[in-house]
Design an enzyme around this catalytic site. Structure first.
Site, PDB file in Angstrom:
ATOM      1  N   TYR A   1      17.344  19.908 -40.596  1.00 20.34           N
ATOM      2  CA  TYR A   1      16.219  19.656 -39.694  1.00 20.34           C
ATOM      3  C   TYR A   1      15.469  18.411 -40.155  1.00 20.34           C
ATOM      4  O   TYR A   1      15.173  17.520 -39.362  1.00 20.34           O
ATOM      5  CB  TYR A   1      15.286  20.873 -39.679  1.00 20.34           C
ATOM      6  CG  TYR A   1      14.056  20.679 -38.830  1.00 20.34           C
ATOM      7  CD1 TYR A   1      14.107  20.856 -37.455  1.00 20.34           C
ATOM      8  CD2 TYR A   1      12.842  20.332 -39.409  1.00 20.34           C
ATOM      9  CE1 TYR A   1      12.978  20.682 -36.665  1.00 20.34           C
ATOM     10  CE2 TYR A   1      11.703  20.158 -38.628  1.00 20.34           C
ATOM     11  CZ  TYR A   1      11.780  20.330 -37.266  1.00 20.34           C
ATOM     12  OH  TYR A   1      10.663  20.155 -36.498  1.00 20.34           O
TER      13      TYR A   1
ATOM     14  N   LYS B   1      14.769  14.614 -38.367  1.00 20.68           N
ATOM     15  CA  LYS B   1      13.411  14.111 -38.164  1.00 20.68           C
ATOM     16  C   LYS B   1      13.195  12.803 -38.924  1.00 20.68           C
ATOM     17  O   LYS B   1      12.474  11.918 -38.449  1.00 20.68           O
ATOM     18  CB  LYS B   1      12.373  15.162 -38.568  1.00 20.68           C
ATOM     19  CG  LYS B   1      12.496  16.455 -37.770  1.00 20.68           C
ATOM     20  CD  LYS B   1      12.543  16.198 -36.271  1.00 20.68           C
ATOM     21  CE  LYS B   1      12.697  17.471 -35.479  1.00 20.68           C
ATOM     22  NZ  LYS B   1      12.691  17.230 -34.036  1.00 20.68           N
TER      23      LYS B   1
END
Length: 154
Positions: free
Chosen positions: A29, A33
């Site tokens: 994740y 990002k």
């Protein structure tokens, strides 16, 4: 963006990343990002250095009080077998965490609008994590191995 550049009028793009894109240890994740932050930084430089009017910001929020913990409600039936649920995970506990620690979406939205008006690139909605971001940069600049600080308030 090409149309925005061609129109040569005031315009603004906001890419949503996450605090996970600025902190150590965000797993897959965080990697996605971090890519959003890096791409946004590059586009910002290209626009400014090229004298083009559109501006860009990157939103890096922490926990936001949304209903993302109920995202399976939007999953088509044919994709209902998404694999195993992590041990100990429950929608009730997730909802409690989001409601207790998450920032209201309207608060985030107001900060985004303020950043657009100020032509501010980084939109950091959880200032309590600034020390964590600084810690990561200090490790990088002093050639230290990555370490994590405890969560704020602990």
């Amino acid at each position: 963006m090409p149309l925005m550049i061609e129109q040569n009028e005031e315009a603004h793009i906001v890419n949503t990343a996450s605090l996970a894109g600025l902190l150590t240890g965000g797993s897959l994740y965080g990697a996605t990002k971090t890519a959003v932050v890096s791409l946004s930084e590059t586009v910002h430089l290209e626009l400014v250095e090229g004298g083009r009017k559109p501006r860009i910001s990157v939103l890096c929020p922490g926990l936001v009080d949304t209903k993302i913990y109920l995202s399976q409600r939007n999953r088509p039936a044919r994709l209902s077998d998404a694999g195993t649920i992590p041990p100990g995970w429950s929608a009730d506990e997730a909802r409690h965490s989001f409601q207790k620690f998450g920032t209201r979406p309207r608060t985030i939205g107001n900060e985004v609008v303020r950043a657009i008006h100020e032509e501010r690139f980084y939109v950091l909605t959880h200032p309590e994590y600034k020390e964590h971001i600084k810690h990561r940069m200090d490790c990088i600049l002093t050639n230290e191995n990555p370490t994590r600080l405890p969560p704020p308030g602990t």
